[in-house]
Design an enzyme around this catalytic site. Sequence first.
Site, short mmCIF file in Angstrom:
data_model
loop_
_atom_site.label_atom_id
_atom_site.label_comp_id
_atom_site.label_asym_id
_atom_site.label_seq_id
_atom_site.Cartn_x
_atom_site.Cartn_y
_atom_site.Cartn_z
CD GLU A 1 -3.13 -0.97 2.12
OE1 GLU A 1 -3.13 -0.01 2.91
OE2 GLU A 1 -4.04 -1.81 2.09
CD GLU B 1 -3.59 -5.79 3.83
OE1 GLU B 1 -4.47 -5.03 4.28
OE2 GLU B 1 -2.37 -5.57 3.91
#
Length: 455
Positions: A163, A353
């Site tokens: 991320e 995720e």
Amino acid sequence: MTARERIRWGSATAAYQIEGATDGDGRVASIWDEFTARPGTIARGDTAAVACRAYDDPEPMLAAIAWLGVETYRLSIAWCRVITGPEGDVNPAGVAYYRRVLGELRVRGVKPVVTLYHWDLPQWLQDRGGWADPGVIDAFVHFTEIAAREFGDLVSDWITINEPFCAAFHGHLSGLHAPGIRHEPTALRAALMQLVAHGAAVRALRAADPEARIGLAINLSDLEAASSSPEDVAATRRADLVENRLFLEPILTGRLPDDTAAHFGEPALAAALDGIDIASAAVPIDFIGINYYEHNVIRAAEHGNDPIVRGIEKLPVPEPRSANGVAVRPDGFVRVLSRVSALAPDLPIWVTENGIGLWDYLSPDGRCNDVERVAFIDRYLDALEDAVERGVRVEAYYFWSLMDNFEWSHGFQLRYGLFYTDYPSGHLTPKASAERYRERISRAAASPVRERQAG
Ligand code: FCB
């Protein structure tokens, strides 16, 4: 050609969120140690000094992995536990810890995928400018080479960076994450620097092991304009630039989106690109990791309510939503997967995720009946399986998270685990969602392997 493939099921954690022992065994400080020590940064003043105790005792975590029956486990290796400082020396205790965990996973037949950067930048690098200083790239390549050398016999699947959006924009603009800077040009610089560091790390891993499977994990949001007015559509496009395209396009094409300068300004963009070549981010990868959480409806607003994207307002999220107000939208998940699949049809997708944060608690009978997470799993996995039937090439799915852990600025209050963590003792209890995920995994394993067109 017909490929016989099916989704590999897994769950995920990250070093800083689970390990504790932040002063242990030669580990050096990370930006999160410094950040969490600052008053007012983390809910209730929680710190990750103890967390789930996975460093002192990885056994409960390993037992939970085995109980679930996942075939693969995503973990991260803490840079600050492996490299001791600017001289690049290796910390044998840190290496021994990860070799132990990776060895135990192998014994249990669980394939690891290792994230190299899950936000825990060594503080000594931050002191030199962190993600705003190009020196970070050589340091990251050095760490990557050491990781490949020390763990390459036990790991073949790697995620370079997790991320980059959050590390850049929450770390350097909203101030919600370490290092807690609030300066848009620095955030843009940190975003592009991470993409270039990703490219450099892929090349280093490839050189170390030509057979390795390498990708990165980006979080993508599903965004919807509140109306078809040109203002709302333009606002949604700006949010899409900052949250999605700024990462997707350089990785896939080596180019920045056309509207980057218009949003951030020419001087900020020029400064962000100083001394780095964004084209080098587009190195071939073996999969793209997608973390999916967010769906938002966007309206134009002069004084908006988003700490990151100027001039937009994110509308209140209707139910069902998570405890921290994130929409439960499996349709958004499918749209994001389909979008990536349309942009890069040949690139396998790993959902690195997906999960939901809740205020979970143990009932007097010692059980955690997290009905919302059970429903979440059913709805998202059904949606995922439909998308795969329709040709979206998802190879792996990692539920976030294996167990409740240190949820960054939310501390320990917000829980994402399939296992309930009793923080005082470190004891892990499977929640109802763990039972459901286990059931879904064994059902999928028993069902016939699906036929899919490939290549
Ligand atoms: C993601 C992070 C992960 C976890 C989940 C809930 O943004 O990558 O570490 O905190 O959110």
